[in-house]
Structure formats: structure tokens, C-alpha cells
Scaffold this motif. Sequence first.
Motif, PDB file in Angstrom:
ATOM      1  N   ARG A  16       0.825  -1.144   0.030  1.00 47.33           N
ATOM      2  CA  ARG A  16      -0.080   0.114   0.089  1.00 47.33           C
ATOM      3  C   ARG A  16       0.956   1.141   0.143  1.00 47.33           C
ATOM      4  N   LYS A  17       2.176   1.279   0.782  1.00 50.55           N
ATOM      5  CA  LYS A  17       3.042   2.368   0.936  1.00 50.55           C
ATOM      6  C   LYS A  17       3.600   2.693  -0.731  1.00 50.55           C
ATOM      7  N   VAL A  18       4.051   1.478  -1.209  1.00 51.99           N
ATOM      8  CA  VAL A  18       4.555   1.556  -2.530  1.00 51.99           C
ATOM      9  C   VAL A  18       3.658   2.252  -3.443  1.00 51.99           C
ATOM     10  N   SER A  19       2.323   1.698  -3.355  1.00 48.56           N
ATOM     11  CA  SER A  19       1.339   2.027  -4.357  1.00 48.56           C
ATOM     12  C   SER A  19       1.122   3.694  -4.125  1.00 48.56           C
ATOM     13  N   GLN A  20       1.096   3.860  -3.037  1.00 48.81           N
ATOM     14  CA  GLN A  20       0.849   5.468  -2.708  1.00 48.81           C
ATOM     15  C   GLN A  20       1.941   6.298  -3.187  1.00 48.81           C
ATOM     16  N   TRP A  21       3.277   5.780  -3.013  1.00 48.37           N
ATOM     17  CA  TRP A  21       4.410   6.471  -3.426  1.00 48.37           C
ATOM     18  C   TRP A  21       4.438   6.330  -4.965  1.00 48.37           C
ATOM     19  N   CYS A  22       4.018   5.535  -5.816  1.00 45.02           N
ATOM     20  CA  CYS A  22       4.149   5.600  -7.354  1.00 45.02           C
ATOM     21  C   CYS A  22       3.188   6.567  -7.655  1.00 45.02           C
ATOM     22  N   ARG A  23       1.899   6.464  -6.735  1.00 50.31           N
ATOM     23  CA  ARG A  23       0.828   7.440  -7.365  1.00 50.31           C
ATOM     24  C   ARG A  23       1.425   9.041  -7.283  1.00 50.31           C
ATOM     25  N   LEU A  24       2.004   9.291  -6.065  1.00 52.49           N
ATOM     26  CA  LEU A  24       2.406  10.598  -5.537  1.00 52.49           C
ATOM     27  C   LEU A  24       3.759  11.127  -6.810  1.00 52.49           C
ATOM     28  N   HIS A  25       4.427  10.041  -7.046  1.00 55.30           N
ATOM     29  CA  HIS A  25       5.673  10.505  -7.819  1.00 55.30           C
ATOM     30  C   HIS A  25       5.716   9.727  -9.282  1.00 55.30           C
TER      31      HIS A  25
ATOM     32  N   ALA B 151       8.075 -14.994  -0.333  1.00 58.43           N
ATOM     33  CA  ALA B 151       7.620 -13.833  -0.009  1.00 58.43           C
ATOM     34  C   ALA B 151       8.113 -12.493  -0.719  1.00 58.43           C
ATOM     35  N   LEU B 152       9.551 -12.656  -0.459  1.00 64.19           N
ATOM     36  CA  LEU B 152      10.471 -11.649  -1.328  1.00 64.19           C
ATOM     37  C   LEU B 152      10.113 -11.327  -2.650  1.00 64.19           C
ATOM     38  N   SER B 153      10.042 -12.669  -3.595  1.00 61.48           N
ATOM     39  CA  SER B 153       9.931 -12.480  -4.737  1.00 61.48           C
ATOM     40  C   SER B 153       8.630 -11.888  -5.214  1.00 61.48           C
ATOM     41  N   ARG B 154       7.663 -12.242  -4.301  1.00 67.42           N
ATOM     42  CA  ARG B 154       6.311 -11.712  -4.616  1.00 67.42           C
ATOM     43  C   ARG B 154       6.252 -10.173  -4.449  1.00 67.42           C
ATOM     44  N   PHE B 155       6.794  -9.714  -3.311  1.00 67.80           N
ATOM     45  CA  PHE B 155       6.848  -8.428  -3.038  1.00 67.80           C
ATOM     46  C   PHE B 155       7.510  -7.577  -4.270  1.00 67.80           C
ATOM     47  N   ARG B 156       8.806  -7.957  -4.658  1.00 67.30           N
ATOM     48  CA  ARG B 156       9.226  -7.500  -5.839  1.00 67.30           C
ATOM     49  C   ARG B 156       8.595  -7.284  -7.035  1.00 67.30           C
ATOM     50  N   ASP B 157       7.983  -8.548  -7.455  1.00 66.72           N
ATOM     51  CA  ASP B 157       6.971  -8.598  -8.585  1.00 66.72           C
ATOM     52  C   ASP B 157       5.659  -7.687  -8.338  1.00 66.72           C
ATOM     53  N   ALA B 158       5.183  -7.548  -7.052  1.00 65.40           N
ATOM     54  CA  ALA B 158       4.204  -6.692  -6.903  1.00 65.40           C
ATOM     55  C   ALA B 158       4.577  -5.260  -6.980  1.00 65.40           C
ATOM     56  N   VAL B 159       5.763  -4.862  -6.705  1.00 66.60           N
ATOM     57  CA  VAL B 159       6.091  -3.731  -6.835  1.00 66.60           C
ATOM     58  C   VAL B 159       6.537  -3.208  -8.295  1.00 66.60           C
ATOM     59  N   ILE B 160       6.813  -4.004  -9.075  1.00 68.08           N
ATOM     60  CA  ILE B 160       6.936  -3.701 -10.708  1.00 68.08           C
ATOM     61  C   ILE B 160       5.561  -3.720 -11.131  1.00 68.08           C
ATOM     62  N   HIS B 161       4.579  -4.420 -10.702  1.00 71.06           N
ATOM     63  CA  HIS B 161       3.289  -4.364 -11.036  1.00 71.06           C
ATOM     64  C   HIS B 161       2.685  -3.219 -10.996  1.00 71.06           C
ATOM     65  N   LEU B 162       2.580  -2.744  -9.606  1.00 71.03           N
ATOM     66  CA  LEU B 162       2.364  -1.234  -9.492  1.00 71.03           C
ATOM     67  C   LEU B 162       3.015  -0.262  -9.880  1.00 71.03           C
ATOM     68  N   TRP B 163       4.235  -0.209 -10.125  1.00 69.66           N
ATOM     69  CA  TRP B 163       4.877   0.854 -10.917  1.00 69.66           C
ATOM     70  C   TRP B 163       4.523   0.980 -12.410  1.00 69.66           C
ATOM     71  N   LYS B 164       4.352  -0.236 -13.050  1.00 66.93           N
ATOM     72  CA  LYS B 164       3.982  -0.329 -14.215  1.00 66.93           C
ATOM     73  C   LYS B 164       2.253   0.273 -14.420  1.00 66.93           C
ATOM     74  N   LYS B 165       1.449  -0.013 -13.342  1.00 68.39           N
ATOM     75  CA  LYS B 165       0.149   0.491 -13.271  1.00 68.39           C
ATOM     76  C   LYS B 165       0.198   1.833 -13.266  1.00 68.39           C
ATOM     77  N   TRP B 166       0.917   2.257 -12.451  1.00 63.51           N
ATOM     78  CA  TRP B 166       0.718   4.035 -12.098  1.00 63.51           C
ATOM     79  C   TRP B 166       1.415   4.846 -13.316  1.00 63.51           C
ATOM     80  N   LEU B 167       2.358   4.279 -13.986  1.00 60.12           N
ATOM     81  CA  LEU B 167       3.008   4.841 -15.056  1.00 60.12           C
ATOM     82  C   LEU B 167       2.027   4.876 -16.292  1.00 60.12           C
TER      83      LEU B 167
END
Length: 135
Positions: free
Chosen positions: A35-44, A75-91
Motif C-alpha cells: 500500500r505504501k509503495v502504491s501510494q508512493w508511485c501515485r504521488l511520484h 514472499a520476497l519475490s512476490r513483493f518485488r513482482d508486486a512492486v513492478i506491477h504497481l509501478w507499471k500500473k501507475w506509469l
Amino acid sequence: FDLLGFTHFWSRSWKTGAWVVKRKTAQGRLSRALRKVSQWCRLHRHDPLDEQHRSLSQQVRGHCNYYGITGNFFALSRFRDAVIHLWKKWLSASRVGAAKAVDASFEATGRERSERTLAAWRRDSARDNPFASPS
């Protein structure tokens, strides 16, 4: 039970088959971090891509430094993949073709890292091997 961001549970050891306490990232901590990564991606999302990549890489690295324990790779690979997905979504919500730039950025980063690792391995193995021909 959950303690310090980890869920502790009983499971069998892969090596010996004995019962051991294993740990993985607690679900609440994982979802809160995403959630924090998603919020950061939205703001930046309008910042330059290299700045975004640098900051997100730092966030993923920090997460992996804390939660990187034996048995928690999934869990670490799931987090990394989710961060990439969120970054792509907001971009993709703000720029056309940005998702391809993200893929290229992570591909280049992985390639550079593996090239640096290979070069360091060659340098160290040549230094440690008395029979290696000087180059």
C-alpha cells in the motif's frame, strides 16, 4: 503466531525431515508495504523514470534486507513482482509506453548486475588461482 513482522509456523525441514519453526513475512506487513509503495508511485508518477527506479529499488532492497531470512524467498519475490506491477500500473495511467520502459529498465539493471558479478568472479578467481595465465 506473528512477531516482528514474521509469521512463525511449524513445518518439516527439507534436509532432515525434523519439525522446525519456520518464518515468512506476515501478511499484514506485506500488504501494508505494498500500500505504501502504491501510494508512493501515485504521488511520484510524473518524476523522471531513473529517479523512480532508484527510489523503488532502494525500497525493495530495504524490504529484502529486513525480511531476507532463510525460507522467505517466495514472499520476497512476490513483493518485488508486486512492486513492478504497481509501478507499471501507475506509469501507464500517466504516460504512454511507460510500461515498456519499466521492463527495459529492470532488464538492463539485471544484465548489468550479472555482468558485474561475472567480472568480479573472474577477477577474484584469477587472483586466487596460482595456475591462471596472466591476462
